[in-house]
Motif scaffolding. Sequence first.
Motif, PDB file in Angstrom:
ATOM      1  N   UNK A  55       0.858  -1.180   0.000  1.00 42.73           N
ATOM      2  CA  UNK A  55       0.000   0.000   0.000  1.00 42.73           C
ATOM      3  C   UNK A  55       0.890   1.224   0.000  1.00 42.73           C
ATOM      4  N   UNK A  56       0.521   2.215  -0.799  1.00 46.88           N
ATOM      5  CA  UNK A  56       1.352   3.408  -0.937  1.00 46.88           C
ATOM      6  C   UNK A  56       0.470   4.632  -0.780  1.00 46.88           C
ATOM      7  N   UNK A  57       0.879   5.553   0.076  1.00 51.34           N
ATOM      8  CA  UNK A  57       0.197   6.827   0.267  1.00 51.34           C
ATOM      9  C   UNK A  57       1.132   7.918  -0.236  1.00 51.34           C
ATOM     10  N   UNK A  58       0.680   8.644  -1.245  1.00 52.18           N
ATOM     11  CA  UNK A  58       1.457   9.761  -1.796  1.00 52.18           C
ATOM     12  C   UNK A  58       0.696  11.024  -1.450  1.00 52.18           C
ATOM     13  N   UNK A  59       1.336  11.941  -0.742  1.00 55.43           N
ATOM     14  CA  UNK A  59       0.658  13.176  -0.366  1.00 55.43           C
ATOM     15  C   UNK A  59       1.598  14.349  -0.483  1.00 55.43           C
ATOM     16  N   UNK A  60       1.025  15.518  -0.668  1.00 50.77           N
ATOM     17  CA  UNK A  60       1.809  16.729  -0.761  1.00 50.77           C
ATOM     18  C   UNK A  60       1.091  17.773  -1.588  1.00 50.77           C
ATOM     19  N   UNK A  61       1.720  18.923  -1.750  1.00 57.23           N
ATOM     20  CA  UNK A  61       1.120  20.001  -2.531  1.00 57.23           C
ATOM     21  C   UNK A  61       1.378  19.798  -4.028  1.00 57.23           C
ATOM     22  N   UNK A  62       0.687  20.560  -4.816  1.00 58.71           N
ATOM     23  CA  UNK A  62       0.947  20.651  -6.248  1.00 58.71           C
ATOM     24  C   UNK A  62       0.641  19.346  -6.988  1.00 58.71           C
ATOM     25  N   UNK A  63       1.247  19.173  -8.149  1.00 58.10           N
ATOM     26  CA  UNK A  63       0.926  18.037  -9.014  1.00 58.10           C
ATOM     27  C   UNK A  63       1.974  16.937  -8.995  1.00 58.10           C
ATOM     28  N   UNK A 111      -0.653   7.325   9.855  1.00 61.58           N
ATOM     29  CA  UNK A 111      -1.163   6.406  10.878  1.00 61.58           C
ATOM     30  C   UNK A 111      -2.666   6.223  10.747  1.00 61.58           C
ATOM     31  N   UNK A 112      -3.387   7.332  10.518  1.00 63.73           N
ATOM     32  CA  UNK A 112      -4.838   7.234  10.336  1.00 63.73           C
ATOM     33  C   UNK A 112      -5.169   6.478   9.047  1.00 63.73           C
ATOM     34  N   UNK A 113      -4.471   6.805   7.979  1.00 59.33           N
ATOM     35  CA  UNK A 113      -4.735   6.199   6.677  1.00 59.33           C
ATOM     36  C   UNK A 113      -4.540   4.684   6.702  1.00 59.33           C
ATOM     37  N   UNK A 114      -3.465   4.245   7.324  1.00 59.96           N
ATOM     38  CA  UNK A 114      -3.147   2.820   7.346  1.00 59.96           C
ATOM     39  C   UNK A 114      -3.741   2.098   8.555  1.00 59.96           C
ATOM     40  N   UNK A 115      -4.493   2.816   9.395  1.00 59.94           N
ATOM     41  CA  UNK A 115      -5.200   2.195  10.506  1.00 59.94           C
ATOM     42  C   UNK A 115      -4.350   1.902  11.722  1.00 59.94           C
ATOM     43  N   UNK A 167       2.711  14.743  -6.869  1.00 63.69           N
ATOM     44  CA  UNK A 167       2.180  13.470  -6.368  1.00 63.69           C
ATOM     45  C   UNK A 167       1.465  12.700  -7.480  1.00 63.69           C
ATOM     46  N   UNK A 168       0.748  13.409  -8.333  1.00 60.03           N
ATOM     47  CA  UNK A 168       0.070  12.761  -9.454  1.00 60.03           C
ATOM     48  C   UNK A 168       1.077  12.294 -10.498  1.00 60.03           C
ATOM     49  N   UNK A 169       2.111  13.086 -10.718  1.00 63.30           N
ATOM     50  CA  UNK A 169       3.170  12.697 -11.649  1.00 63.30           C
ATOM     51  C   UNK A 169       3.809  11.395 -11.173  1.00 63.30           C
ATOM     52  N   UNK A 170       4.074  11.288  -9.867  1.00 60.11           N
ATOM     53  CA  UNK A 170       4.666  10.065  -9.323  1.00 60.11           C
ATOM     54  C   UNK A 170       3.716   8.887  -9.505  1.00 60.11           C
ATOM     55  N   UNK A 171       2.437   9.057  -9.165  1.00 66.14           N
ATOM     56  CA  UNK A 171       1.476   7.962  -9.336  1.00 66.14           C
ATOM     57  C   UNK A 171       1.428   7.496 -10.791  1.00 66.14           C
ATOM     58  N   UNK A 196      -2.578   2.356  -4.372  1.00 64.15           N
ATOM     59  CA  UNK A 196      -1.849   3.624  -4.387  1.00 64.15           C
ATOM     60  C   UNK A 196      -2.860   4.742  -4.188  1.00 64.15           C
ATOM     61  N   UNK A 197      -2.739   5.464  -3.084  1.00 62.74           N
ATOM     62  CA  UNK A 197      -3.636   6.562  -2.758  1.00 62.74           C
ATOM     63  C   UNK A 197      -2.882   7.873  -2.907  1.00 62.74           C
ATOM     64  N   UNK A 198      -3.507   8.833  -3.568  1.00 62.16           N
ATOM     65  CA  UNK A 198      -2.917  10.159  -3.746  1.00 62.16           C
ATOM     66  C   UNK A 198      -3.836  11.157  -3.060  1.00 62.16           C
ATOM     67  N   UNK A 199      -3.268  11.946  -2.141  1.00 59.36           N
ATOM     68  CA  UNK A 199      -4.062  12.924  -1.403  1.00 59.36           C
ATOM     69  C   UNK A 199      -3.338  14.264  -1.360  1.00 59.36           C
ATOM     70  N   UNK A 200      -4.094  15.348  -1.522  1.00 57.75           N
ATOM     71  CA  UNK A 200      -3.480  16.670  -1.429  1.00 57.75           C
ATOM     72  C   UNK A 200      -3.153  17.021   0.020  1.00 57.75           C
ATOM     73  N   UNK A 201      -2.091  17.747   0.200  1.00 53.24           N
ATOM     74  CA  UNK A 201      -1.712  18.262   1.524  1.00 53.24           C
ATOM     75  C   UNK A 201      -0.854  19.495   1.284  1.00 53.24           C
ATOM     76  N   UNK A 202      -1.235  20.596   1.886  1.00 49.60           N
ATOM     77  CA  UNK A 202      -0.555  21.858   1.645  1.00 49.60           C
ATOM     78  C   UNK A 202       0.651  22.018   2.566  1.00 49.60           C
ATOM     79  N   UNK A 203       1.782  21.537   2.125  1.00 51.10           N
ATOM     80  CA  UNK A 203       3.056  21.643   2.850  1.00 51.10           C
ATOM     81  C   UNK A 203       2.951  21.158   4.293  1.00 51.10           C
ATOM     82  N   UNK A 204       2.593  19.879   4.495  1.00 48.58           N
ATOM     83  CA  UNK A 204       2.445  19.354   5.851  1.00 48.58           C
ATOM     84  C   UNK A 204       3.798  19.237   6.558  1.00 48.58           C
ATOM     85  N   UNK A 205       3.749  19.347   7.868  1.00 52.86           N
ATOM     86  CA  UNK A 205       4.951  19.131   8.672  1.00 52.86           C
ATOM     87  C   UNK A 205       5.199  17.624   8.765  1.00 52.86           C
ATOM     88  N   UNK A 206       6.374  17.247   9.240  1.00 46.73           N
ATOM     89  CA  UNK A 206       6.674  15.823   9.431  1.00 46.73           C
ATOM     90  C   UNK A 206       5.656  15.172  10.365  1.00 46.73           C
TER      91      UNK A 206
END
Length: 86
Positions: free
Chosen positions: A26-34, A73-77, A36-40, A55-65
């Motif tokens: 299972x792969x979670x790709x997140x971050x700003x801009x495009x 943790x929430x995504x993968x349960x 993440x979609x290019x990687x997927x 493979x899940x792609x989710x937007x996130x506006x410059x999240x901290x670590x």
Amino acid sequence: AIGSGHAGEDKDFLKRTADAIRGAEQILIMGPSTTKTVLRNYLRDHDPKFAQKTVTVEPADHPSDREIIAHAKRHFGFDEARRQPH
């Protein structure tokens, strides 16, 4: 593209990233801009094994670590699994 303010795709980065996550089911790709979609799309187009993975792609506006870790943790349960009685 030149003059657009955006860098072109970094094929070396995409390949190295694909190599690093190849064993994941299972792969979670997140971050700003495009990016993440290019990687997927790169994963899907360059390695048929990734088409069989979740493979899940989710937007996130410059999240901290910490925000990335909490979201993963929430995504993968992991939060729910920790709360389950043994």
